[in-house]
Design an enzyme around this catalytic site. Structure first.
Site, PDB file in Angstrom:
ATOM      1  N   HIS A  72      52.989 106.732  39.152  1.00 31.93           N
ATOM      2  CA  HIS A  72      53.826 106.813  40.355  1.00 31.93           C
ATOM      3  C   HIS A  72      54.463 105.466  40.633  1.00 31.93           C
ATOM      4  O   HIS A  72      53.791 104.449  40.703  1.00 31.93           O
ATOM      5  CB  HIS A  72      52.989 107.231  41.567  1.00 31.93           C
ATOM      6  CG  HIS A  72      52.775 108.712  41.629  1.00 31.93           C
ATOM      7  ND1 HIS A  72      52.539 109.388  42.791  1.00 31.93           N
ATOM      8  CD2 HIS A  72      52.792 109.655  40.654  1.00 31.93           C
ATOM      9  CE1 HIS A  72      52.413 110.679  42.543  1.00 31.93           C
ATOM     10  NE2 HIS A  72      52.558 110.867  41.249  1.00 31.93           N
ATOM     11  N   TYR A 202      53.158 109.612  53.096  1.00 30.81           N
ATOM     12  CA  TYR A 202      52.340 109.178  54.229  1.00 30.81           C
ATOM     13  C   TYR A 202      53.140 109.458  55.502  1.00 30.81           C
ATOM     14  O   TYR A 202      54.179 108.828  55.716  1.00 30.81           O
ATOM     15  CB  TYR A 202      52.040 107.681  54.146  1.00 30.81           C
ATOM     16  CG  TYR A 202      51.032 107.315  53.075  1.00 30.81           C
ATOM     17  CD1 TYR A 202      51.395 107.199  51.742  1.00 30.81           C
ATOM     18  CD2 TYR A 202      49.700 107.071  53.415  1.00 30.81           C
ATOM     19  CE1 TYR A 202      50.465 106.863  50.765  1.00 30.81           C
ATOM     20  CE2 TYR A 202      48.763 106.727  52.446  1.00 30.81           C
ATOM     21  CZ  TYR A 202      49.143 106.623  51.134  1.00 30.81           C
ATOM     22  OH  TYR A 202      48.224 106.289  50.178  1.00 30.81           O
ATOM     23  N   PRO A 294      40.172 105.476  53.797  1.00 32.19           N
ATOM     24  CA  PRO A 294      40.897 105.824  52.564  1.00 32.19           C
ATOM     25  C   PRO A 294      42.416 105.654  52.640  1.00 32.19           C
ATOM     26  O   PRO A 294      43.095 105.819  51.628  1.00 32.19           O
ATOM     27  CB  PRO A 294      40.530 107.298  52.338  1.00 32.19           C
ATOM     28  CG  PRO A 294      40.109 107.800  53.672  1.00 32.19           C
ATOM     29  CD  PRO A 294      39.541 106.647  54.420  1.00 32.19           C
ATOM     30  N   LYS A 298      41.980 102.162  48.490  1.00 35.14           N
ATOM     31  CA  LYS A 298      41.432 100.938  47.913  1.00 35.14           C
ATOM     32  C   LYS A 298      39.969 101.033  47.447  1.00 35.14           C
ATOM     33  O   LYS A 298      39.511 100.181  46.675  1.00 35.14           O
ATOM     34  CB  LYS A 298      41.520  99.800  48.944  1.00 35.14           C
ATOM     35  CG  LYS A 298      42.927  99.305  49.180  1.00 35.14           C
ATOM     36  CD  LYS A 298      43.353  98.351  48.087  1.00 35.14           C
ATOM     37  CE  LYS A 298      44.808  98.065  48.080  1.00 35.14           C
ATOM     38  NZ  LYS A 298      45.599  98.824  47.111  1.00 35.14           N
ATOM     39  N   TYR A 386      49.600  97.642  47.980  1.00 38.74           N
ATOM     40  CA  TYR A 386      49.298  98.999  47.525  1.00 38.74           C
ATOM     41  C   TYR A 386      49.027  99.031  46.017  1.00 38.74           C
ATOM     42  O   TYR A 386      48.121  99.707  45.543  1.00 38.74           O
ATOM     43  CB  TYR A 386      50.451  99.946  47.876  1.00 38.74           C
ATOM     44  CG  TYR A 386      50.048 101.405  47.836  1.00 38.74           C
ATOM     45  CD1 TYR A 386      49.670 102.070  49.000  1.00 38.74           C
ATOM     46  CD2 TYR A 386      50.028 102.117  46.636  1.00 38.74           C
ATOM     47  CE1 TYR A 386      49.278 103.397  48.971  1.00 38.74           C
ATOM     48  CE2 TYR A 386      49.642 103.445  46.598  1.00 38.74           C
ATOM     49  CZ  TYR A 386      49.265 104.079  47.761  1.00 38.74           C
ATOM     50  OH  TYR A 386      48.877 105.393  47.728  1.00 38.74           O
TER      51      TYR A 386
HETATM   52  C1  LIG Z   1      35.394 112.024  50.739  1.00 34.58           C
HETATM   53  C2  LIG Z   1      35.856 110.680  50.201  1.00 34.58           C
HETATM   54  C3  LIG Z   1      37.210 110.497  49.875  1.00 34.58           C
HETATM   55  C4  LIG Z   1      37.643 109.274  49.351  1.00 34.58           C
HETATM   56  N1  LIG Z   1      38.957 109.110  49.030  1.00 34.58           N
HETATM   57  C5  LIG Z   1      39.356 107.931  48.487  1.00 34.58           C
HETATM   58  C6  LIG Z   1      40.697 107.703  48.098  1.00 34.58           C
HETATM   59  O1  LIG Z   1      41.563 108.554  48.256  1.00 34.58           O
HETATM   60  N2  LIG Z   1      41.013 106.513  47.510  1.00 34.58           N
HETATM   61  C7  LIG Z   1      40.071 105.529  47.279  1.00 34.58           C
HETATM   62  O2  LIG Z   1      40.360 104.468  46.684  1.00 34.58           O
HETATM   63  N3  LIG Z   1      38.819 105.705  47.666  1.00 34.58           N
HETATM   64  C8  LIG Z   1      38.432 106.867  48.249  1.00 34.58           C
HETATM   65  N4  LIG Z   1      37.155 107.042  48.585  1.00 34.58           N
HETATM   66  C9  LIG Z   1      36.247 105.948  48.306  1.00 34.58           C
HETATM   67  C10 LIG Z   1      35.825 105.944  46.841  1.00 34.58           C
HETATM   68  O3  LIG Z   1      35.503 107.241  46.437  1.00 34.58           O
HETATM   69  C11 LIG Z   1      34.641 104.999  46.718  1.00 34.58           C
HETATM   70  O4  LIG Z   1      35.064 103.717  47.130  1.00 34.58           O
HETATM   71  C12 LIG Z   1      34.096 104.945  45.303  1.00 34.58           C
HETATM   72  O5  LIG Z   1      33.459 106.150  44.994  1.00 34.58           O
HETATM   73  C13 LIG Z   1      33.106 103.782  45.176  1.00 34.58           C
HETATM   74  O6  LIG Z   1      32.432 103.880  43.959  1.00 34.58           O
HETATM   75  P1  LIG Z   1      30.934 103.389  43.834  1.00 34.58           P
HETATM   76  O7  LIG Z   1      30.583 103.598  42.410  1.00 34.58           O
HETATM   77  O8  LIG Z   1      30.798 102.062  44.438  1.00 34.58           O
HETATM   78  O9  LIG Z   1      30.093 104.354  44.785  1.00 34.58           O
HETATM   79  P2  LIG Z   1      29.837 105.914  44.705  1.00 34.58           P
HETATM   80  O10 LIG Z   1      31.008 106.617  44.117  1.00 34.58           O
HETATM   81  O11 LIG Z   1      29.375 106.318  46.062  1.00 34.58           O
HETATM   82  O12 LIG Z   1      28.645 106.062  43.678  1.00 34.58           O
HETATM   83  C14 LIG Z   1      27.327 105.729  44.017  1.00 34.58           C
HETATM   84  C15 LIG Z   1      26.395 106.518  43.125  1.00 34.58           C
HETATM   85  O13 LIG Z   1      25.060 106.086  43.367  1.00 34.58           O
HETATM   86  C16 LIG Z   1      24.233 107.216  43.425  1.00 34.58           C
HETATM   87  N5  LIG Z   1      23.031 106.839  44.204  1.00 34.58           N
HETATM   88  C17 LIG Z   1      22.943 106.677  45.542  1.00 34.58           C
HETATM   89  N6  LIG Z   1      21.689 106.319  45.881  1.00 34.58           N
HETATM   90  C18 LIG Z   1      20.999 106.254  44.723  1.00 34.58           C
HETATM   91  C19 LIG Z   1      19.642 105.953  44.424  1.00 34.58           C
HETATM   92  N7  LIG Z   1      18.760 105.628  45.395  1.00 34.58           N
HETATM   93  N8  LIG Z   1      19.228 105.976  43.134  1.00 34.58           N
HETATM   94  C20 LIG Z   1      20.117 106.289  42.138  1.00 34.58           C
HETATM   95  N9  LIG Z   1      21.401 106.609  42.378  1.00 34.58           N
HETATM   96  C21 LIG Z   1      21.839 106.579  43.653  1.00 34.58           C
HETATM   97  C22 LIG Z   1      25.098 108.282  44.077  1.00 34.58           C
HETATM   98  O14 LIG Z   1      24.629 109.587  43.810  1.00 34.58           O
HETATM   99  C23 LIG Z   1      26.434 108.004  43.421  1.00 34.58           C
HETATM  100  O15 LIG Z   1      26.602 108.721  42.218  1.00 34.58           O
HETATM  101  C24 LIG Z   1      36.703 108.234  49.147  1.00 34.58           C
HETATM  102  C25 LIG Z   1      35.358 108.410  49.497  1.00 34.58           C
HETATM  103  C26 LIG Z   1      34.939 109.615  50.049  1.00 34.58           C
HETATM  104  C27 LIG Z   1      33.480 109.778  50.439  1.00 34.58           C
END
Ligand SMILES: Cc1cc2nc3c(=O)[nH]c(=O)nc-3n(C[C@H](O)[C@H](O)[C@H](O)COP(=O)(O)OP(=O)(O)OC[C@H]3O[C@@H](n4cnc5c(N)ncnc54)[C@H](O)[C@@H]3O)c2cc1C
Length: 392
Positions: A72, A202, A294, A298, A386
């Site tokens: 995009h 947006y 969101p 980011k 962005y």
């Molecule tokens: C509904 C929703 C919509 C979103 N939309 C956007 C968007 O449009 N754009 C954007 O940039 N970001 C978005 N985000 C944010 C983005 O998804 C997160 O920033 C991203 O997933 C971060 O990745 P992470 O690996 O740090 O954490 P997570 O993706 O949360 O992964 C953490 C992992 O750790 C595991 N875990 C937790 N506790 C334990 C434990 N005790 N032992 C072992 N494993 C464990 C979980 O099951 C999970 O698989 C959104 C978030 C949500 C909730």
């Protein structure tokens, strides 16, 4: 069990870190509390910054993204019936973003990790990180669900990639947190219909914010600002489409195509930072350390920046270098994190209608939006943020 780097969590942060470490010849074990299907199907982010795309390609995880992702070159801002396109490459010297869902990024990284025989344990829940201040930190975990046996993973380093609700952050004592919650959330739907616009839209409206996004050429992802405590099932499909039509309304003949809604949920909005992102040999990465609303897309991209910085520092140290980069890890990441916090907050307050907003607040929002439509400097600032802040 023993490994060099114990990684808690198989979200984008944990999975990419395992891949980057493997490419640098460093062994790791990933512990994930949920099963594989859950991790691969959890609907979340969908926009990859230019830097994230480059990192995935360089890590050998970009093949399907390049085939199926949608490049995009801009977004549309919609307000007061007007439409204004922000042209990213023209404003940033060629940068763009990629629409490729987080579910697909995770699927690709899981497949690579398992194909290489890399240890990735599903249904292995970390219970606590112990001894972070020693040179032998441990993760106590339980295998095979709630009734499974306890085990210990001994490591040289532990990385908490376990998201906002994980256990790793609790093992960083004396931390400081900075937080803001918002009185609204996003009602998000997936719909089996081709997106009605070829770039994200947006929309700021007196009834609240709306976002038109997509997962593929045939699947739309749409969001409506709703009160934070909304039950997604209290909205019928017809009500959702009617409200989307109102908020996306333009003065020209643009129309929103409807289709079957296959999923709906409400996401709360929060800004959160935990400082520092390190205690001894325990490091936090991604949502374990920080959350953004969101609106600026980011969250996933910040997680990628953290693990790239950390993988570089670990490779330097285990390759015979000093602790210098590991010592700088938290400060290096936090600088970028706060830029993303600022941008996400600005986008959120620019586009959402807060409860109790006055006509003065409305006029200010419209003036801020009009500024993007009339000043190349303002537009460039938005486009740079962005498409992504530099990593490291
Ligand atoms: C509904 C929703 C919509 C979103 N939309 C956007 C968007 O449009 N754009 C954007 O940039 N970001 C978005 N985000 C944010 C983005 O998804 C997160 O920033 C991203 O997933 C971060 O990745 P992470 O690996 O740090 O954490 P997570 O993706 O949360 O992964 C953490 C992992 O750790 C595991 N875990 C937790 N506790 C334990 C434990 N005790 N032992 C072992 N494993 C464990 C979980 O099951 C999970 O698989 C959104 C978030 C949500 C909730």
């Amino acid at each position: 069990m023993r490994t060099t780097v114990g990684i808690i969590g198989a979200g984008p942060a944990g999975l990419l870190l395992a891949r980057l470490l493997r490419n640098a010849g460093i062994d790791s074990v990933v512990l994930e509390s949920r099963d594989r299907s859950y991790v691969e199907h959890r609907q979340r982010a969908g926009i990859l910054e230019q830097g994230t795309v480059d990192v995935l390609r360089a890590a050998g995880a970009g093949e399907r993204m390049d085939r199926e992702g949608l490049r995009h070159d801009g977004i549309e801002l919609r307000f007061a019936g007007r439409r204004h396109r922000v042209d990213f490459p023209a404003l940033t010297g060629g940068r763009s973003v990629m629409v490729y869902a987080q579910t697909e990024v995770c699927k690709d990284l899981i497949a690579l990790q398992l194909a290489d025989g890399g240890p990735l344990l599903f249904e292995a829940e970390a219970l606590a990180v112990e001894g972070a201040e020693t040179d032998r930190p441990r993760v106590r975990f339980r295998r095979g669900g709630p009734d499974g046996a306890e085990d210990v993973l001994e490591c040289d380093y532990v990385v908490g990639c376990d998201g906002f609700w994980g256990v790793a952050r609790a093992a960083v004592p004396d931390g400081r947190t900075f937080e803001r919650t918002y009185p609204y959330g996003w009602l998000g739907v997936l719909a089996d219909v081709a997106p009605s616009h070829d770039e994200l839209v947006y929309a700021r409206h007196d009834r609240g914010f709306a976002l038109l996004s997509m997962r593929s050429p045939s699947v739309s992802r749409l969001y409506l600002q709703v009160p934070a405590d909304t039950d997604a099932d209290s909205w019928s499909d017809d009500e959702i489409w009617a409200e989307l039509e109102r908020r996306f309304e333009t003065r020209d003949d643009w129309t929103l195509d409807r289709g079957p809604i296959t999923q709906k949920s409400v996401t709360p909005m929060r800004s959160y930072v935990h400082e520092p992102m390190r205690h001894g040999r325990l490091f936090l990465a991604g949502d374990a350390a920080h959350i953004v609303p969101p609106t600026g897309a980011k969250g996933l991209n910040l997680a990628v920046g953290d693990v790239v910085t950390l993988a570089r520092a670990l490779a330097h140290r285990t390759g015979g270098g000093s602790d210098e980069l590991l010592d700088a890890y938290s400060a290096t990441c936090l600088r970028r994190v706060w830029q993303a916090e600022r941008f996400s907050y600005d986008m959120t307050t620019l586009l959402h209608r807060a409860p109790g907003a006055t006509p003065f607040d409305d006029r200010l929002q419209l003036a801020r939006l009009d500024r993007f439509a009339s000043s190349r400097a303002a537009e460039t600032d938005l486009a740079e943020a962005y498409t992504g802040f530099p990593i490291g």
